[in-house]
Design a protein around this motif. Structure first.
Motif, mmCIF file in Angstrom:
data_model
loop_
_atom_site.group_PDB
_atom_site.id
_atom_site.type_symbol
_atom_site.label_atom_id
_atom_site.label_comp_id
_atom_site.label_asym_id
_atom_site.label_seq_id
_atom_site.Cartn_x
_atom_site.Cartn_y
_atom_site.Cartn_z
ATOM 1 N N UNK A 41 0.823 -1.215 0.000
ATOM 2 C CA UNK A 41 0.000 0.000 0.000
ATOM 3 C C UNK A 41 0.858 1.266 0.000
ATOM 4 N N UNK A 42 1.873 1.303 0.884
ATOM 5 C CA UNK A 42 2.692 2.519 0.985
ATOM 6 C C UNK A 42 3.391 2.802 -0.346
ATOM 7 N N UNK A 43 4.079 1.773 -0.848
ATOM 8 C CA UNK A 43 4.880 1.945 -2.076
ATOM 9 C C UNK A 43 3.993 2.321 -3.275
ATOM 10 N N UNK A 44 2.896 1.613 -3.432
ATOM 11 C CA UNK A 44 2.048 1.866 -4.619
ATOM 12 C C UNK A 44 1.278 3.182 -4.478
ATOM 13 N N UNK A 45 0.785 3.486 -3.266
ATOM 14 C CA UNK A 45 0.088 4.776 -3.085
ATOM 15 C C UNK A 45 1.039 5.935 -3.398
ATOM 16 N N UNK A 46 2.282 5.779 -2.960
ATOM 17 C CA UNK A 46 3.286 6.828 -3.240
ATOM 18 C C UNK A 46 3.491 6.976 -4.753
ATOM 19 N N UNK A 47 3.600 5.839 -5.425
ATOM 20 C CA UNK A 47 3.805 5.884 -6.891
ATOM 21 C C UNK A 47 2.615 6.524 -7.612
ATOM 22 N N UNK A 48 1.409 6.227 -7.117
ATOM 23 C CA UNK A 48 0.200 6.781 -7.767
ATOM 24 C C UNK A 48 0.241 8.308 -7.672
ATOM 25 N N UNK A 49 0.558 8.796 -6.465
ATOM 26 C CA UNK A 49 0.576 10.259 -6.254
ATOM 27 C C UNK A 49 1.697 10.878 -7.103
ATOM 28 N N UNK A 50 2.862 10.226 -7.099
ATOM 29 C CA UNK A 50 3.986 10.762 -7.897
ATOM 30 C C UNK A 50 3.668 10.758 -9.384
ATOM 31 N N UNK A 51 2.790 9.840 -9.815
ATOM 32 C CA UNK A 51 2.400 9.805 -11.236
ATOM 33 C C UNK A 51 1.345 10.874 -11.542
ATOM 34 N N UNK A 52 0.928 11.612 -10.501
ATOM 35 C CA UNK A 52 -0.039 12.708 -10.701
ATOM 36 C C UNK A 52 -1.469 12.226 -10.841
ATOM 37 N N UNK A 53 -1.766 11.049 -10.251
ATOM 38 C CA UNK A 53 -3.124 10.499 -10.381
ATOM 39 C C UNK A 53 -3.813 10.463 -9.015
#
Ligand SMILES: NC(=O)c1ccc[n+]([C@@H]2O[C@H](COP(=O)([O-])OP(=O)(O)OC[C@H]3O[C@@H](n4cnc5c(N)ncnc54)[C@H](O)[C@@H]3O)[C@@H](O)[C@H]2O)c1
Length: 385
Positions: A78-90
């Motif tokens: 959850x932490x890693x993927x949520x971070x990636x989602x936000x960094x991808x601007x979504x």
């Protein structure tokens, strides 16, 4: 604005409920799914006619068409993927618990703070049941007088036997708490929502009822019947049961218990609020009815009827009386609220919403940590935030 385009990461047990919920929202469109198990993702994509299917998280996040990403992976991601989602601007819609630890969640909140145009929600779906909302509004309208006490439980039986096993047993994947983090979190979110208050102090007793479990040598799907016969012994470090006394910031005292080893119980989330004039009770397994208790007149069994609901809670109810609404409908309501918030151009921290934000998800993790600490120290513990 056209339809909001969505992607889902994780096509396991809950991923399918996300597909169905998005499909029920007219202004949302599911365009892609991804799973590390590509065959599973492909099967779901074919079955549901989802146009795109990706092998990795990164591939899905690189798709410019996608505006909202649902994170339906096990807790350790959850932490890693949520971070990636936000960094991808979504925009991010994460399954609960938001992360395994409060420190992991805090980092995500900081990141989100730097991306204020993004909306981020956690799937605490029970708060969106029409009669849970009705309870909230009846409490607010003074129908039970001054709320004084709250008590209830969330019981399941999917870990009843020593041969029941799943990634949730393993703290590296699930996090340091299992039963409290997995289902106690739902109880706490629902009660906090209905009472419009926070749990601030806890005193707990946790128990691992089955200290050694038999792990199947091959992966078993969540909640499925296990027919595999080859096992290895695994020590269990997380709780099968937990009991929690608590105090809320509005002076209400309460108690709840959770168990994953209570035979016959599937999704037995229930709670009662006792006020100075009346009590009100609801149980997820009979979601279309609500009980009100009185001392000086007959008790009342309220069957959901949109025509008689408070105007604020009526919005969460779609079917006429006698047409039961339940788990899937509350789930859809939650995802609908999240997409509507985005469609209306609302901004977190400025515009109120009714779904659980990452901030709310973070507080629930701190609560879970306070419950773990109380069990270890055998004392009352204040929640840090
Ligand atoms: N809100 C609810 O009522 C509710 C109910 C059930 C589960 N959940 C939550 O949903 C999450 C998933 O639970 P589940 O029961 O669906 O688990 P699951 O094991 O059935 O599904 C998880 C899926 O994620 C996939 N996955 C694993 N690693 C991946 C990666 N690196 N990239 C892409 N996909 C990956 C797995 O292959 C699997 O298909 C958990 O956090 C759980 O707490 C919430």
């Amino acid at each position: 604005m056209g339809r909001i385009k969505a992607g889902i990461i994780g096509m396991g047990y809950i991923g399918v409920s996300h597909i169905e919920a998005i499909r029920r929202i007219g202004f949302a469109e599911l365009v892609a799914v991804a799973d590390v198990n590509y065959d599973l993702a492909k099967k779901k994509a074919d079955e549901f006619y989802i146009p795109k299917c990706y092998k990795t998280v990164n591939e899905l996040l690189a798709d410019d068409e996608i505006q909202v990403v649902h994170n339906c992976t096990p807790n350790n991601l959850h932490a890693e993927i949520n971070e990636k989602i936000i960094k991808a601007g979504k925009h991010a819609f994460s399954e609960k618990p938001l992360t395994r630890t409060g420190d992991e969640a805090k980092k995500i909140l900081e990141l989100l703070n730097q991306n204020k145009r993004l909306v981020a929600g956690v799937n605490f779906n029970y708060r969106m049941n029409p009669l849970v909302q009705e309870m909230k509004n009846r409490v607010n309208n003074g129908e039970i007088g001054i709320p004084r006490l709250v008590h209830g439980s969330y019981l399941q039986d999917w870990l009843l036997y020593e041969t029941d096993y799943n990634w949730r047993i393993e703290p590296e994947v699930c996090g340091p708490s299992r039963c409290i983090a997995d289902i106690g979190s739902h109880f706490m979110d629902t009660v906090q929502t209905v009472l419009g208050a926070k749990i601030t102090e806890v005193c707990s007793d946790l128990l691992t009822v089955i200290p050694v479990r038999k792990k199947p040598k091959t992966q078993v799907e969540t909640f499925s019947l296990n027919t595999n016969v080859e096992y290895e012994d695994r020590e269990v470090k997380t709780e099968d049961y937990g009991a929690v006394l608590f105090k809320m910031d509005n002076g209400i005292h309460g108690v709840f218990y959770v168990s994953e080893v209570s035979a016959g119980r599937g999704c037995f989330l229930n709670f009662e609020i006792d006020g100075s004039k009346a009590s009100v009770y609801w149980n997820q397994e009979t979601a279309d009815q609500m009980w009100m208790g009185f001392r000086d007149k007959d008790n009342l069994l309220v069957m959901r009827n949109p025509n008689n609901m408070c105007p604020e809670s009526k919005e969460y109810s779609y079917l006429a009386k006698g047409h039961p609404e339940g788990w899937n409908d509350a789930f859809k309501n939650n995802i609908y609220s999240f997409y509507k918030y985005i469609a209306d151009g609302k901004v977190l921290g400025k515009d109120p919403g009714d779904f659980a934000t990452f901030e709310n998800g973070y507080y629930i993790i701190r609560l879970t940590e306070a419950i773990l600490k109380s069990n270890e120290t055998r004392r009352w513990v204040k929640v840090e935030s």
